[in-house]
Design a protein around this motif. Structure first.
Motif, short mmCIF file in Angstrom:
data_model
loop_
_atom_site.label_atom_id
_atom_site.label_comp_id
_atom_site.label_asym_id
_atom_site.label_seq_id
_atom_site.Cartn_x
_atom_site.Cartn_y
_atom_site.Cartn_z
N LYS A 72 -4.70 151.27 89.18
CA LYS A 72 -3.24 151.42 89.72
C LYS A 72 -2.21 151.29 88.83
N TYR A 73 -1.39 152.28 88.26
CA TYR A 73 -0.29 152.19 87.28
C TYR A 73 0.98 152.00 88.11
N LYS A 74 1.85 151.11 87.88
CA LYS A 74 3.30 151.09 88.67
C LYS A 74 4.05 151.04 87.30
N HIS A 75 5.11 152.20 87.72
CA HIS A 75 6.08 152.34 86.86
C HIS A 75 7.40 151.37 87.29
N CYS A 76 8.20 150.69 86.41
CA CYS A 76 9.08 149.86 86.62
C CYS A 76 10.50 150.38 87.19
N THR A 77 10.65 151.59 86.88
CA THR A 77 11.88 152.67 87.14
C THR A 77 11.68 153.29 88.63
N ILE A 78 10.64 153.13 89.05
CA ILE A 78 10.33 154.17 90.34
C ILE A 78 10.38 153.02 91.59
N LYS A 79 10.99 153.38 92.56
CA LYS A 79 10.90 152.54 93.78
C LYS A 79 9.52 152.19 94.25
N GLU A 80 8.86 153.41 94.42
CA GLU A 80 7.62 153.09 95.11
C GLU A 80 6.59 152.89 94.00
N GLY A 81 6.72 152.90 92.90
CA GLY A 81 5.91 152.39 91.66
C GLY A 81 5.00 153.55 90.95
N ALA A 82 4.67 154.51 91.84
CA ALA A 82 3.75 155.38 91.43
C ALA A 82 4.34 156.60 90.81
N GLY A 83 3.66 157.11 89.59
CA GLY A 83 4.43 158.17 88.94
C GLY A 83 4.06 159.63 89.35
N THR A 84 4.53 160.67 89.06
CA THR A 84 3.91 162.01 89.09
C THR A 84 3.20 162.78 88.22
N ASN A 85 2.50 163.74 88.53
CA ASN A 85 1.49 164.47 87.51
C ASN A 85 0.91 163.49 86.84
N ARG A 86 -0.03 162.66 87.54
CA ARG A 86 -0.70 161.72 87.18
C ARG A 86 -2.05 161.93 86.17
N ASN A 87 -2.23 161.46 85.16
CA ASN A 87 -3.61 162.02 84.36
C ASN A 87 -4.15 160.65 83.73
N ILE A 88 -5.59 160.46 83.68
CA ILE A 88 -6.16 159.63 82.84
C ILE A 88 -6.97 160.31 82.12
N ILE A 89 -6.71 159.86 80.73
CA ILE A 89 -7.42 160.61 79.57
C ILE A 89 -8.28 159.58 78.93
N LEU A 90 -9.67 160.07 78.57
CA LEU A 90 -10.39 159.21 77.54
C LEU A 90 -10.40 159.89 76.34
N LYS A 91 -10.00 159.13 75.35
CA LYS A 91 -9.67 159.53 73.80
C LYS A 91 -10.80 158.74 72.83
N ASP A 92 -11.34 159.52 71.77
CA ASP A 92 -11.77 158.98 70.74
C ASP A 92 -10.54 158.15 69.71
N GLU A 93 -11.37 157.54 68.84
CA GLU A 93 -10.43 156.70 67.74
C GLU A 93 -9.36 157.81 67.14
N LYS A 94 -9.70 159.13 66.98
CA LYS A 94 -8.66 160.24 66.24
C LYS A 94 -7.62 160.63 67.15
N GLY A 95 -7.85 160.24 68.29
CA GLY A 95 -6.93 160.73 69.51
C GLY A 95 -7.18 161.98 70.12
N ASN A 96 -8.41 162.29 69.76
CA ASN A 96 -9.04 163.76 70.66
C ASN A 96 -9.45 163.40 72.21
N THR A 97 -9.14 164.15 72.86
CA THR A 97 -9.43 164.14 74.19
C THR A 97 -10.94 164.50 74.26
N VAL A 98 -11.67 163.48 75.11
CA VAL A 98 -12.95 163.79 75.36
C VAL A 98 -12.98 164.06 76.96
N LYS A 99 -12.32 163.30 77.71
CA LYS A 99 -12.22 163.98 79.14
C LYS A 99 -10.94 163.69 79.67
N LYS A 100 -10.62 164.60 80.58
CA LYS A 100 -9.32 164.46 81.33
C LYS A 100 -9.53 164.35 82.70
#
Length: 153
Positions: A72-100
């Protein structure tokens, strides 16, 4: 000519101070995004984004493959707290996307984004030689925020 006595000035000052406490006493941590990570219904990590990165480690060694991770990610600038176009990305140590994972915009009070622990465990096993980390990205936070390192041991 109008004279203000000491008592009237004191009452006005006290009223102003009381009104200020009332207005600002019930606000959230304005300016701080925050998030919570649950394993099933148990809170395992709660952070404001200004806390040190070294505390953000998800230890999944006690998790079962049929468990669910809820973020649950809550944005401070949004009244409801939830963002739009939400993604969770798993990255390796080099910043490469493993899973989105892509999530629909939150409706109502449920801000959670669910990820199957089975998938995380398999990805960690397949990438055992890499440091993996979970990141949150949304329209409101396009550069993203690292949520936690992922450890299975």
């Amino acid at each position: 000519m109008k004279h203000i006595t000491f008592g009237q000035a004191f009452i006005r000052l006290f009223t102003l101070i009381a009104l200020s406490f009332t207005l600002f006493g019930f606000t959230n941590n304005f300016g701080l995004d925050s998030y919570e990570i649950y394993l099933n219904n148990k809170l395992i990590l709660k952070q404001a984004v200004n806390q040190p990165l070294n505390l953000r480690v998800l230890k999944l060694h006690k998790a079962n493959s049929d468990d669910q991770l809820h973020i649950k990610y809550k944005h401070c600038t949004i009244k409801e707290g939830a963002g739009t176009n939400r993604n969770i990305i798993l990255k390796d140590e080099k910043g490469n996307t493993v899973k989105k994972w892509v999530f629909a915009d939150a409706t109502g009070s449920d801000l959670s984004m669910a990820i199957a622990v089975k998938v995380l465990l398999q990805l960690e096993k397949n990438n055992a030689m890499h440091e993996l980390s979970l990141h949150y990205i949304s329209r409101e936070l396009p550069k993203g925020e690292m949520l936690a390192m992922v450890r299975v041991e």
